[in-house]
Write a protein that holds these residues in place. Structure first.
Motif, PDB file in Angstrom:
ATOM      1  N   ALA A  60      35.890 -17.468  34.702  1.00 47.85           N
ATOM      2  CA  ALA A  60      37.111 -16.817  34.238  1.00 47.85           C
ATOM      3  C   ALA A  60      37.722 -16.105  35.440  1.00 47.85           C
ATOM      4  CB  ALA A  60      36.780 -15.808  33.141  1.00 47.85           C
ATOM      5  N   LYS A  61      38.904 -15.586  35.287  1.00 52.43           N
ATOM      6  CA  LYS A  61      39.491 -14.771  36.345  1.00 52.43           C
ATOM      7  C   LYS A  61      38.647 -13.496  36.476  1.00 52.43           C
ATOM      8  CE  LYS A  61      44.215 -16.446  35.687  1.00 52.43           C
ATOM      9  NZ  LYS A  61      45.609 -16.088  35.261  1.00 52.43           N
ATOM     10  N   ASN A  62      38.178 -13.224  37.660  1.00 47.21           N
ATOM     11  CA  ASN A  62      37.386 -12.023  37.925  1.00 47.21           C
ATOM     12  C   ASN A  62      36.073 -11.986  37.146  1.00 47.21           C
ATOM     13  OD1 ASN A  62      39.553 -11.022  39.542  1.00 47.21           O
ATOM     14  ND2 ASN A  62      40.581 -10.361  37.648  1.00 47.21           N
ATOM     15  N   GLY A  63      35.425 -13.143  37.033  1.00 43.33           N
ATOM     16  CA  GLY A  63      34.123 -13.135  36.373  1.00 43.33           C
ATOM     17  C   GLY A  63      33.827 -14.414  35.621  1.00 43.33           C
ATOM     18  N   PHE A  64      33.169 -14.248  34.457  1.00 47.14           N
ATOM     19  CA  PHE A  64      32.700 -15.399  33.697  1.00 47.14           C
ATOM     20  C   PHE A  64      32.924 -15.159  32.200  1.00 47.14           C
ATOM     21  CE2 PHE A  64      29.821 -14.262  37.158  1.00 47.14           C
ATOM     22  CZ  PHE A  64      29.916 -15.370  37.988  1.00 47.14           C
ATOM     23  N   TYR A  65      33.106 -16.251  31.472  1.00 43.18           N
ATOM     24  CA  TYR A  65      32.978 -16.238  30.022  1.00 43.18           C
ATOM     25  C   TYR A  65      31.593 -16.813  29.707  1.00 43.18           C
ATOM     26  CZ  TYR A  65      37.970 -15.360  29.202  1.00 43.18           C
ATOM     27  OH  TYR A  65      39.232 -14.808  29.152  1.00 43.18           O
ATOM     28  N   ILE A  66      30.880 -16.153  28.815  1.00 36.24           N
ATOM     29  CA  ILE A  66      29.546 -16.603  28.434  1.00 36.24           C
ATOM     30  C   ILE A  66      29.427 -16.582  26.910  1.00 36.24           C
ATOM     31  CG2 ILE A  66      27.076 -16.024  28.488  1.00 36.24           C
ATOM     32  CD1 ILE A  66      27.420 -15.012  31.301  1.00 36.24           C
ATOM     33  N   SER A  67      28.839 -17.630  26.370  1.00 38.16           N
ATOM     34  CA  SER A  67      28.496 -17.612  24.942  1.00 38.16           C
ATOM     35  C   SER A  67      26.987 -17.430  24.812  1.00 38.16           C
ATOM     36  CB  SER A  67      28.942 -18.902  24.250  1.00 38.16           C
ATOM     37  OG  SER A  67      28.212 -20.010  24.714  1.00 38.16           O
ATOM     38  N   ALA A  68      26.589 -16.557  23.913  1.00 34.94           N
ATOM     39  CA  ALA A  68      25.182 -16.233  23.695  1.00 34.94           C
ATOM     40  C   ALA A  68      25.072 -15.523  22.352  1.00 34.94           C
ATOM     41  CB  ALA A  68      24.653 -15.353  24.822  1.00 34.94           C
ATOM     42  N   GLY A  69      23.860 -15.163  21.958  1.00 37.35           N
ATOM     43  CA  GLY A  69      23.657 -14.468  20.703  1.00 37.35           C
ATOM     44  C   GLY A  69      24.062 -13.013  20.775  1.00 37.35           C
ATOM     45  N   PRO A  70      24.053 -12.309  19.646  1.00 38.43           N
ATOM     46  CA  PRO A  70      24.476 -10.898  19.611  1.00 38.43           C
ATOM     47  C   PRO A  70      23.651  -9.980  20.508  1.00 38.43           C
ATOM     48  CG  PRO A  70      24.365 -11.804  17.390  1.00 38.43           C
ATOM     49  CD  PRO A  70      23.741 -12.821  18.295  1.00 38.43           C
ATOM     50  N   ALA A  71      22.400 -10.355  20.803  1.00 43.23           N
ATOM     51  CA  ALA A  71      21.516  -9.488  21.593  1.00 43.23           C
ATOM     52  C   ALA A  71      21.748  -9.613  23.092  1.00 43.23           C
ATOM     53  CB  ALA A  71      20.056  -9.801  21.265  1.00 43.23           C
ATOM     54  N   PHE A  72      22.697 -10.423  23.505  1.00 47.18           N
ATOM     55  CA  PHE A  72      22.969 -10.639  24.929  1.00 47.18           C
ATOM     56  C   PHE A  72      23.241  -9.301  25.632  1.00 47.18           C
ATOM     57  CE2 PHE A  72      26.093 -11.626  28.328  1.00 47.18           C
ATOM     58  CZ  PHE A  72      25.340 -12.505  29.089  1.00 47.18           C
ATOM     59  N   MET A  73      22.626  -9.125  26.788  1.00 49.90           N
ATOM     60  CA  MET A  73      22.822  -7.934  27.616  1.00 49.90           C
ATOM     61  C   MET A  73      22.627  -6.651  26.797  1.00 49.90           C
ATOM     62  SD  MET A  73      23.693  -8.737  30.878  1.00 49.90           S
ATOM     63  CE  MET A  73      24.937  -7.671  31.604  1.00 49.90           C
ATOM     64  N   ASN A  74      21.411  -6.547  26.215  1.00 51.55           N
ATOM     65  CA  ASN A  74      21.049  -5.343  25.448  1.00 51.55           C
ATOM     66  C   ASN A  74      21.946  -5.104  24.241  1.00 51.55           C
ATOM     67  OD1 ASN A  74      18.900  -4.619  27.265  1.00 51.55           O
ATOM     68  ND2 ASN A  74      20.476  -3.910  28.703  1.00 51.55           N
ATOM     69  N   GLY A  75      22.341  -6.183  23.579  1.00 54.76           N
ATOM     70  CA  GLY A  75      23.100  -6.050  22.339  1.00 54.76           C
ATOM     71  C   GLY A  75      24.580  -5.812  22.538  1.00 54.76           C
ATOM     72  N   ALA A  76      25.137  -6.333  23.639  1.00 60.60           N
ATOM     73  CA  ALA A  76      26.554  -6.103  23.934  1.00 60.60           C
ATOM     74  C   ALA A  76      27.478  -6.706  22.881  1.00 60.60           C
ATOM     75  CB  ALA A  76      26.904  -6.674  25.310  1.00 60.60           C
ATOM     76  N   GLY A  77      26.986  -7.710  22.138  1.00 64.52           N
ATOM     77  CA  GLY A  77      27.827  -8.329  21.110  1.00 64.52           C
ATOM     78  C   GLY A  77      27.383  -8.025  19.706  1.00 64.52           C
ATOM     79  N   GLN A  78      26.454  -7.091  19.574  1.00 64.83           N
ATOM     80  CA  GLN A  78      25.846  -6.841  18.270  1.00 64.83           C
ATOM     81  C   GLN A  78      26.741  -5.982  17.396  1.00 64.83           C
ATOM     82  OE1 GLN A  78      21.609  -6.460  18.556  1.00 64.83           O
ATOM     83  NE2 GLN A  78      21.552  -4.931  16.914  1.00 64.83           N
ATOM     84  N   ASN A  79      26.850  -6.374  16.137  1.00 66.05           N
ATOM     85  CA  ASN A  79      27.652  -5.636  15.165  1.00 66.05           C
ATOM     86  C   ASN A  79      26.897  -5.638  13.846  1.00 66.05           C
ATOM     87  OD1 ASN A  79      29.664  -4.382  13.723  1.00 66.05           O
ATOM     88  ND2 ASN A  79      31.075  -6.113  13.750  1.00 66.05           N
ATOM     89  N   LEU A  80      25.841  -4.786  13.787  1.00 61.13           N
ATOM     90  CA  LEU A  80      24.924  -4.785  12.652  1.00 61.13           C
ATOM     91  C   LEU A  80      24.591  -3.358  12.231  1.00 61.13           C
ATOM     92  CD1 LEU A  80      22.333  -7.511  13.759  1.00 61.13           C
ATOM     93  CD2 LEU A  80      23.915  -7.694  11.837  1.00 61.13           C
ATOM     94  N   PRO A  81      24.235  -3.195  10.954  1.00 64.63           N
ATOM     95  CA  PRO A  81      23.723  -1.888  10.531  1.00 64.63           C
ATOM     96  C   PRO A  81      22.452  -1.553  11.299  1.00 64.63           C
ATOM     97  CG  PRO A  81      24.267  -3.259   8.634  1.00 64.63           C
ATOM     98  CD  PRO A  81      24.353  -4.147   9.837  1.00 64.63           C
ATOM     99  N   LYS A  82      22.196  -0.294  11.441  1.00 65.88           N
ATOM    100  CA  LYS A  82      21.030   0.179  12.192  1.00 65.88           C
ATOM    101  C   LYS A  82      19.746  -0.374  11.582  1.00 65.88           C
ATOM    102  CE  LYS A  82      18.978   4.408  14.087  1.00 65.88           C
ATOM    103  NZ  LYS A  82      19.060   5.893  14.132  1.00 65.88           N
TER     104      LYS A  82
END
Length: 820
Positions: A399-421
Motif C-alpha cells: 500500500a502507499k506508505n506500508g502494507f495491507y494485510i488480511s489476518a484474523g482478529p488476533a493479529f498484532m495483539n488483537g488489533a482487529g478484535q471486536n469482542l466482549p471481554k
C-alpha cells in the motif's frame, strides 16, 4: 406441451412375473429417413460405431428438425409413420420419467439392427431386450435403427422387475435437474481481463460420457466488446495467462514452456522451455517476470522416515518453493528468496525494487502452532528485512506508505478484535489491516465490518477490491481508502467465484459466479458507476429446459436471541396437500454453507429427487460478525447442535407439508462430526449421513494432517492433558450408546484431513452396540470426492440411503449394495 402417460406394469402375486404393456407410439418421436442415398448401412462398414456416434449428439439435442445433406427432416410421432420400410437410417427418441429408482427391461420388437443409447450411454442388448436401472428423473432414450423389415410391427414395451417399477413417457418441456447435467455442464473455471480492458481470456471446463473423468478444457482469447474469439487453445494445457503492461502480448505456460502470443498478429514465440514446476507468473516490469518455482524433494527410499516436525506428515513438506525473476531478453533466472525456507510470493514493487514474501518457520509455541514471517527483499543489495512474525496471517500487498494485510482478529495483539471481554477470537474470521512500512504500527480497518475478508486486490489509488464472505454469500466490496469506507459492489450474484481487474484509473471488473437458483454467469462491472451486465449466462445454454426448485428464506431466533439464517429448497410443482420427506444440511465449522447453484452437496438436485431441503447456518460461522464466529472456539458442538435441533423444529412448524417422521440430516467434515454428535443428542431425525466426520477429537487432533492447526483455533488453549472433558465428552464415540438413529458413515480411504479411522471408530462402537449403521469407504479418495464416476456413485449412495429410510424404498440401496 405437458403430457405424461403412465404405464403401470404389475407384478403377479409373489412370483415376480410381470406384465409388459406396449409404449404408446404417440409419445415416441421418429426421424427419418436419414441419408437414404447412402449405399451402405453403418453395420456394413468398418466404422459403424464412429458413424453412429457422430450422428448421436445431433439426434439428442434437436426436438424439432434436423438438416441432413441439405434435406430438412422433421420429428413426428411414431404413430404417424405408415411406411412399411424406410431407406437409410431412422431415429427413435423417447423420454422415460421415473419418480423413484426403477428396474426393468425395455424390449424392442421388429427392429433387426439398431444401437440404443440412454442418457448418451450405449446399452448392450440381448435379442432386442435391454436391462434398465433408472434413477429418479428423466432419461432420454435414443434408438438409431439400421434395419427394420416392417415399421408397422415395431413395438417398444417396458417390463418392470416388480409392481412399483413403473415408467412414464414424458413429453414435458421441462425436465428435472440431473446429476450428469450438474456435473458435466460447461463452466468457466478461470478468467483474466487485459490491462486495457479490450480483451479477456477465459478457460472452460466440461465433461461428457466419452471424456469420463478427464475434463474437456479449452482457453479462449476474446475481444470483450464483440465476444469474437481471436485465439483458442483446444487441449486445455495452457494456463497462467498474464498480460504485458504495454498491452502488446499475452504470456502463458504450457507443458513447462513459457509462450508469448502477440495480441495483434497472433504470432507465438517461446520465451523459455525449461520451467517445469514453475507457476504464478506475473510481470515485474516490461522485460522481467516474477514467479514461483517448486522443487520436489527426492523420494525417500530408506527403511525409515525420521520426522522433522508435525508438518513433515504432509506429502509436500520437504519440497522447496522459491521466488525467482526471469529476464526476458537474456533468459537468465535470478532467485530472490533465501533457500533456508520455502517462500510464498505476496507482492512486489518494481519502482522500489522490493519483493514481499511470507514463510513458515517451525514454531509451536502458541496456537494455532504455526508462525508466519513476512519479509521484504531488496533487489538492489539482496538484503532481507523482517516486517513481522504473526500467529495469524492470510495475505499481504503493498500500500502507499506500508502494507495491507488480511489476518484474523488476533493479529498484532488483537488489533482487529471486536469482542466482549473474555471471548477468544476465531481467527478464521478474516480482517483487514493497514501496517506501516516498518511493521510496527497497525490499524484495524474492518473491526466493525461483519463480512469475513478473503482475497483482495489493491488499486493504483490505494483503494481495494475485496472478496468477502457475507453471511451465506460471497460478495465483492470496494474499500475507499480516502473515505475509510466499504461499498458493496452490485454484482447481482450470490456467489462471486473469481474476478479480474483492468489496469485503468477507473478499472473494469470481470467476474464469474452463481445464485442459489441460477447457474453460472460471466459478468462485467464498471467500478466507477457500480453497474454490471451479463456477458455469458449458462442458464440459456445448459439449463433452459430444467425444473429448478423454488427457494425460500427461512430464519429463526435461537435460545440466545440470535437470528440464525437459513433457506429452503422446495421441489418444482410440489403437491403441498401431501406429506413429503425432507433433508437438513449444515456445516457447523468456521464457514457458512454458501449459496452456490451446485457443488459437492447439490441442494437443487436433492430437491429434484423429491426432498424439501433445509440449509441453515448455525452459530460459529464467519461472515456474521466476530462475536458470532467466536462462539466456535472451544465449543465443539455447543450452540451448533442446539441451533440445528431448534431450527429443524421451527422448520417443521413452518412447513406443515413436511413429514416430521421422514426427516434426514447430513453434513461433511465438521458437519460429519455434527451428524454423529446430533445422533447422540436427539431422535428428531429418521436417518443420518456423516461424510468424513470426526468421532474422536483427540485422534483427529493428533493424526489428521492439519488437525493440530485447526484445533489451535477450534480448541484454542485446550489440550487432552488440560481439558480432557472437551476432548472426550464432546467426541461422539464416547456417547455411541445413546445413538438411536440409522446412520451411514462415508469416508475416503485416503483422507489425509480427517483420517478414515474417525468413521471406523464410530462404526466399531455402533456395530458392537448392535445399532443400525452402515460404512461405505471410497477407494483412493481423499477428503473430497472429485472424480466424475465416483461423484455420481457417491451422490447415488446418498440419495439411495435416504430413499430407503425416508421413502420406504430400499431397492436403490439394495441395487448399489446387495446382500450376497
Amino acid at each position: 406441451m405437458f403430457k405424461k402417460v403412465i404405464f403401470a406394469l404389475c407384478a403377479m402375486g409373489v412370483s415376480q412375473n410381470t406384465l409388459a404393456e406396449p409404449l404408446d407410439k404417440k409419445y415416441i418421436s421418429y426421424l427419418g429417413p436419414i441419408a437414404p442415398l447412402n449405399q451402405f448401412k453403418p453395420y456394413e462398414t468398418a466404422q459403424q460405431n464412429e458413424i453412429i456416434n457422430n450422428l448421436l449428439p445431433h439426434i439428442e439435442k434437436t426436438d424439432k428438425s434436423l438438416s441432413i445433406f441439405g434435406e430438412k427432416l422433421t420429428w413426428k410421432p411414431l404413430s404417424k409413420l405408415s411406411a412399411l420400410t424406410e431407406p437409410g437410417l431412422q431415429a427413435i427418441k423417447l423420454t422415460l420419467s421415473v419418480k423413484r429408482f426403477v428396474e426393468g427391461k425395455l424390449k424392442t420388437q421388429g427392429i433387426e439392427k439398431a444401437s440404443l443409447f440412454i442418457n448418451s450411454q450405449t446399452l448392450s442388448d440381448n435379442d432386442g431386450t435391454y436391462n434398465l436401472s433408472l434413477t429418479p428423473g428423466d432419461h432420454q432414450v435414443v434408438i438409431i435403427a439400421e434395419k427394420v423389415a416392417d415399421w408397422n410391427k415395431v413395438v417398444l414395451d417396458f417390463e418392470g422387475k416388480a409392481e412399483h417399477d413403473k415408467v412414464t413417457l414424458s413429453t414435458d418441456d421441462l425436465h428435472p435437474l440431473s446429476a450428469q447435467q450438474l456435473y458435466d455442464a460447461k463452466v468457466i473455471s478461470d478468467l483474466s481481463l487485459s490491462p486495457d480492458a479490450k480483451q479477456m481470456v477465459w478457460t472452460s471446463l466440461a465433461y461428457n460420457n466419452k471424456s469420463k473423468n478427464n475434463a474437456i478444457r479449452a482457453s479462449e482469447l476474446l475481444d470483450k466488446k464483440t465476444h469474437l474469439v481471436r485465439y483458442r487453445w483446444e487441449d486445455g494445457k495452457a494456463s497462467n495467462f498474464i498480460w504485458s503492461p504495454n498491452n502488446k502480448n499475452l504470456v502463458y505456460l504450457i507443458d513447462g514452456k513459457l509462450k508469448q502470443l502477440n495480441r495483434k498478429t497472433l504470432a507465438i514465440s517461446t520465451l523459455s522451455d525449461n520451467l517445469t514446476g514453475a507457476s504464478g507468473f506475473e510481470y515485474f516490469d516490461d522485460t522481467t517476470l516474477i514467479f514461483s518455482w517448486n522443487k520436489t524433494a527426492k523420494k525417500n527410499e530408506s527403511l525409515t522416515k525420521h520426522y522433522k516436525g508435525l508438518e513433515d506428515r504432509w506429502s509436500y513438506a520437504r519440497n522447496s518453493n522459491q521466488v525467482h525473476l526471469l529476464d526476458l531478453n537474456s533468459g537468465i533466472v535470478r532467485q530472490v528468496s533465501s533457500p533456508k525456507f520455502s517462500h510464498t510470493l505476496e507482492d512486489f514493487n518494481a519502482n522500489t525494487g522490493k519483493v514481499l514474501l511470507s514463510r513458515n518457520p517451525i514454531n509451536y509455541a502458541a496456537p494455532p502452532h504455526m508462525l508466519t514471517e513476512l519479509v521484504e527483499v531488496s533487489l538492489n543489495d539482496n538484503s532481507e528485512k523482517l516486517i513481522g512474525s504473526y500467529r495469524t496471517f492470510n495475505s499481504a500487498q503493498y500500500a502507499k506508505n506500508g502494507f495491507y494485510i488480511s489476518a484474523g482478529p488476533a493479529f498484532m495483539n488483537g488489533a482487529g478484535q471486536n469482542l466482549p471481554k473474555g471471548m477468544l477470537p476465531n481467527n478464521y474470521d478474516g480482517q483487514l489491516y493497514k501496517v506501516s512500512a516498518d511493521g510496527k504500527k497497525v490499524t484495524g480497518i474492518s473491526k466493525s465490518f461483519n463480512p469475513s475478508i478473503g482475497h483482495f486486490e489493491v488499486l493504483k489509488n490505494d483503494d481495494i477490491v475485496l472478496s468477502v464472505t457475507e453471511k451465506d454469500t460471497r460478495q465483492l466490496y470496494l474499500f475507499d481508502e480516502s473515505k475509510r469506507r466499504f461499498k458493496k459492489l452490485k454484482t447481482q450474484l450470490d456467489i462471486v467465484e473469481k474476478f479480474s481487474l483492468s489496469a485503468a484509473k477507473k478499472p473494469s471488473l470481470l467476474y464469474s459466479g452463481t445464485n442459489a437458483s441460477n447457474p453460472q454467469k460471466i459478468m462485467q462491472l464498471n467500478l466507477a458507476k457500480n453497474r454490471s451486465k451479463v456477458l455469458l449466462d449458462s442458464q440459456t445454454h445448459f439449463y433452459q429446459d430444467s425444473e429448478i426448485a423454488t427457494l425460500e428464506e427461512f430464519n429463526f431466533v435461537n435460545k440466545d436471541k440470535v437470528e440464525i439464517t437459513g433457506r429452503v429448497y422446495i421441489p418444482h410443482n410440489l403437491d403441498k396437500t401431501k406429506k413429503h420427506p425432507a433433508l437438513v444440511y449444515y456445516y457447523g465449522g468456521t464457514s457458512p454453507v454458501t449459496r452456490g447453484f451446485t457443488g459437492r452437496y447439490p441442494f437443487n438436485f436433492w430437491a429434484a429427487n423429491g426432498y424439501v431441503v433445509y440449509v441453515l447456518q448455525p452459530t460459529g460461522a464467519t461472515g456474521f460478525g466476530q462475536e458470532f464466529s467466536a462462539k466456535h472456539v472451544n465449543a465443539w458442538g455447543n450452540y451448533t447442535a442446539d441451533d440445528i435441533i431448534k431450527g429443524t423444529g421451527e422448520f417443521l412448524k413452518a412447513y406443515p407439508y413436511v413429514d416430521a417422521k421422514k426427516v434426514g440430516n447430513l453434513g461433511a467434515s465438521y458437519g460429519g462430526f455434527m451428524t454423529m454428535l446430533l445422533a447422540t443428542q436427539t431422535d428428531i431425525f429418521s436417518a443420518s449421513i456423516s461424510h468424513a466426520g470426526i468421532s474422536n477429537i483427540t485422534s483427529y487432533w493428533g493424526q489428521g494432517w492439519w488437525g493440530y492447526l485447526y484445533s489451535g483455533e477450534a480448541s484454542k488453549g485446550s489440550f487432552p492433558w488440560n481439558n480432557a472433558k472437551l476432548y472426550s465428552q464432546h467426541s461422539p464415540v464416547f456417547s455411541a450408546d445413546k445413538v438411536t438413529t440409522p446412520l451411514l458413515l462415508i469416508h475416503g480411504n485416503a483422507d489425509t484431513n480427517v483420517p478414515p479411522g474417525e468413521s471406523h471408530n464410530m462404526y466399531t462402537a455402533l456395530k458392537l452396540l448392535d445399532k443400525d449403521v452402515e460404512l461405505v469407504e471410497y477407494k483412493n479418495t481423499n477428503h473430497q470426492v472429485f472424480a466424475r464416476d465416483k461423484r455420481f456413485h457417491w451422490w447415488n449412495t446418498i440419495m439411495a440411503y435416504f430413499d430407503k429410510n425416508l421413502k420406504d424404498q430400499p431397492q436403490w440401496w439394495d441395487h448399489l449394495y446387495p446382500n450376497k
